[in-house]
Design a protein around this motif. Structure first.
Motif, PDB file in Angstrom:
ATOM      1  N   GLU A 105       0.807  -1.238   0.057  1.00  0.00           N
ATOM      2  CA  GLU A 105      -0.313  -0.412  -0.005  1.00  0.00           C
ATOM      3  C   GLU A 105       1.053   0.884  -0.233  1.00  0.00           C
ATOM      4  N   LEU A 106       1.962   1.354   0.666  1.00  0.00           N
ATOM      5  CA  LEU A 106       3.147   2.226   0.527  1.00  0.00           C
ATOM      6  C   LEU A 106       3.201   2.453  -0.358  1.00  0.00           C
ATOM      7  N   VAL A 107       4.311   2.169  -1.480  1.00  0.00           N
ATOM      8  CA  VAL A 107       4.659   2.097  -2.550  1.00  0.00           C
ATOM      9  C   VAL A 107       3.445   2.873  -3.724  1.00  0.00           C
ATOM     10  N   SER A 108       1.838   2.188  -3.103  1.00  0.00           N
ATOM     11  CA  SER A 108       1.215   2.772  -4.390  1.00  0.00           C
ATOM     12  C   SER A 108       0.919   3.946  -3.992  1.00  0.00           C
ATOM     13  N   ALA A 109       0.623   4.341  -2.691  1.00  0.00           N
ATOM     14  CA  ALA A 109       0.058   5.762  -1.829  1.00  0.00           C
ATOM     15  C   ALA A 109       0.950   7.217  -2.336  1.00  0.00           C
ATOM     16  N   GLY A 110       1.960   7.306  -3.125  1.00  0.00           N
ATOM     17  CA  GLY A 110       2.302   7.871  -4.064  1.00  0.00           C
ATOM     18  C   GLY A 110       4.122   7.972  -4.165  1.00  0.00           C
ATOM     19  N   ASP A 111       4.895   9.253  -5.197  1.00  0.00           N
ATOM     20  CA  ASP A 111       5.963   8.604  -5.433  1.00  0.00           C
ATOM     21  C   ASP A 111       6.792   8.711  -3.951  1.00  0.00           C
ATOM     22  N   ILE A 112       7.226   7.835  -3.838  1.00  0.00           N
ATOM     23  CA  ILE A 112       8.202   7.873  -2.632  1.00  0.00           C
ATOM     24  C   ILE A 112       9.159   7.459  -2.533  1.00  0.00           C
ATOM     25  N   SER A 113       9.586   7.823  -3.526  1.00  0.00           N
ATOM     26  CA  SER A 113      11.117   8.083  -4.106  1.00  0.00           C
ATOM     27  C   SER A 113      12.197   9.216  -3.716  1.00  0.00           C
ATOM     28  N   PRO A 114      11.585  10.272  -3.144  1.00  0.00           N
ATOM     29  CA  PRO A 114      12.173  11.466  -2.246  1.00  0.00           C
ATOM     30  C   PRO A 114      12.342  10.694  -1.409  1.00  0.00           C
ATOM     31  N   PHE A 115      12.132   9.911  -0.529  1.00  0.00           N
ATOM     32  CA  PHE A 115      12.025   9.665   1.059  1.00  0.00           C
ATOM     33  C   PHE A 115      13.913   8.491   0.805  1.00  0.00           C
ATOM     34  N   ILE A 116      14.590   8.222  -0.211  1.00  0.00           N
ATOM     35  CA  ILE A 116      15.569   7.595  -0.375  1.00  0.00           C
ATOM     36  C   ILE A 116      16.512   7.850   0.946  1.00  0.00           C
ATOM     37  N   HIS A 117      16.780   6.179   2.052  1.00  0.00           N
ATOM     38  CA  HIS A 117      18.074   6.295   3.226  1.00  0.00           C
ATOM     39  C   HIS A 117      16.971   6.813   4.343  1.00  0.00           C
ATOM     40  N   ARG A 118      15.018   7.027   3.961  1.00  0.00           N
ATOM     41  CA  ARG A 118      14.478   7.685   5.201  1.00  0.00           C
ATOM     42  C   ARG A 118      14.070   6.641   6.170  1.00  0.00           C
ATOM     43  N   PRO A 119      14.099   6.509   7.436  1.00  0.00           N
ATOM     44  CA  PRO A 119      13.978   5.321   7.734  1.00  0.00           C
ATOM     45  C   PRO A 119      11.852   4.993   7.419  1.00  0.00           C
ATOM     46  N   LEU A 120      11.595   4.195   7.754  1.00  0.00           N
ATOM     47  CA  LEU A 120      10.589   3.896   8.598  1.00  0.00           C
ATOM     48  C   LEU A 120       9.651   4.747   9.939  1.00  0.00           C
ATOM     49  N   GLU A 121       9.949   4.359  10.473  1.00  0.00           N
ATOM     50  CA  GLU A 121      10.125   4.848  11.986  1.00  0.00           C
ATOM     51  C   GLU A 121       9.264   6.465  12.082  1.00  0.00           C
ATOM     52  N   HIS A 122       9.903   7.027  11.378  1.00  0.00           N
ATOM     53  CA  HIS A 122       9.598   8.922  10.773  1.00  0.00           C
ATOM     54  C   HIS A 122       8.637   8.659   9.085  1.00  0.00           C
ATOM     55  N   PHE A 123       7.811   7.880   9.263  1.00  0.00           N
ATOM     56  CA  PHE A 123       6.705   7.537   8.900  1.00  0.00           C
ATOM     57  C   PHE A 123       6.201   9.047   8.237  1.00  0.00           C
TER      58      PHE A 123
END
Length: 387
Positions: free
Chosen positions: A12-30
């Protein structure tokens, strides 16, 4: 170790929108990603679910690969455990190009496989890609809601809601209990499936509704294109009756009403009459090119062939209309806008009359030609009195 619920949340996360800007960002800061994904309707619920999963919070987005119809996302934790998630846009050429895509992403994915524990997951068309990628990499995959018109390769679990349409290849399908009886096609899939307290999908049996809808989708490819266009209009581009997007056909049924179906039935009757007229022209043309000494052996063969062609054509048209209206009945089940049974009874009677008239015509034509043959055989030769 990721649970079934964790995997569907990543899909669901990858279909939610463009998440490419969040490279190297942990999901704990989602929760900080919210501004970028504000267009996703269930963002608040997705955020809560991700933040409640310790396994997901240890992951970060490590790599993103963008292709023509597909994106590849790779999540990993500090111990080197990774999750590969393909996300594919619904597209009719996806199945044709899948191996081309795999050539582009296999090398990238294999690097993460070699670093340590690696799993694959994906949803719908993305799950289809994940299954083939898993086979190439020698890994297991858990996928969601993948149509099964063909057997998925490799070691795959295909988790499908109990009321969802699938295909005929069910060996790798695990039906999952749904939270509600009805399925909203636009609803996030993680809201449809039911999981236990450990985050594992709760198994269920395929419902009768799913079996019926699956029959419809398996049968729809046999609809005559001409009949399809009568009901739904000519396409401005060449496109298959059924594309890879399993639910796209379902959405077309919303435009059918009792009035539009009635008009379409009348057009189908006229179309059938024209096809039978072509059949008659073929018969008359065949006879006009046959020599008199060949016609006796030709009559029976030609008559049987053209009769069978007429029967097959009328039956093909009938089944096409029946399949379209069956799909309409499924879509409008709660609206009761189309009385399918009376419409099909009337259509059956009218096509039956057309076929009966055609068979009589073929029989009469053959009998007439045979009589002409006999008359010619009995004619006396012309006698000349000239010396």
């Amino acid at each position: 170790m990721l649970r079934d619920k964790d995997k569907i949340l990543l899909c669901e996360l990858v279909s939610a929108g463009d998440i490419s800007p969040f490279i190297h960002r942990p999901l704990e800061h989602f929760s900080e990603w919210g501004k970028e994904l504000s267009g996703y309707p269930d963002l608040e619920l997705l955020t809560r679910e991700i933040e409640s999963s310790p396994a997901l919070l240890r992951l970060s987005l490590q790599q993103h690969r963008q292709l023509e119809y597909m994106s590849l996302y790779i999540f990993a934790d500090v111990e080197g455990r990774s999750v590969i998630v393909p996300h594919a846009h619904e597209h009719p050429e996806l199945q044709l190009d899948i191996h081309h895509f795999l050539d582009d992403v296999t090398e990238c994915a294999s690097q993460w496989r070699d670093k340590g524990s690696c799993v694959l997951t994906g949803m719908r068309a993305g799950g289809y890609c994940a299954a083939f990628l898993a086979e190439r990499l020698g890994l297991e995959a858990t996928v969601f809601a993948v149509p099964t018109g063909e057997e998925l390769p490799g070691r795959v679990r295909n988790l499908v809601a109990e009321h969802d349409p699938v295909g005929e290849c069910l060996d790798k399908v695990v039906f999952v209990k749904q939270q509600t009886e009805e399925t909203d096609l636009e609803e996030a899939y993680f809201k449809i499936l039911e999981f236990d307290t450990e985050g594992n999908a709760i198994p269920a049996r395929q419902s009768e509704y799913s079996k019926f809808v699956s029959w419809f989708y398996d049968t729809v490819g046999a609809i005559r294109p001409d009949v399809w266009h009568i009901f739904f209009g000519e396409s401005t581009e060449e496109e298959p009756v059924m594309d890879y997007g399993l639910y796209s056909l379902f959405l077309k049924m919303d435009g059918l009403t009792e009035e539009s179906v009635g008009r379409s039935i009348e057009q189908v009757i006229r179309y059938t009459e024209k096809q039978l007229e072509k059949n008659r022209s073929t018969l008359q043309s065949e006879f006009s090119h046959i020599e008199i000494d060949q016609i006796k052996s030709f009559i029976r063969e030609c008559g049987e062939q053209l009769t069978n062609q007429a029967v097959d054509m009328v039956y093909d048209v009938y089944r096409s209309v029946e399949t379209i209206l069956s799909g309409a009945a499924l879509f409008t089940m709660n609206k009761n806008t189309i009385a399918v049974i009376p419409v099909m009874e009337g259509f059956n009677a009218r096509t039956g009359e057309l076929l009966d008239r055609e068979i009589v015509f073929i029989t009469d034509t053959i009998e007439q030609e045979f009589q002409n043959y006999m008359d010619n055989m009995l004619m006396f030769p012309e006698i000349s009195l000239e010396w």
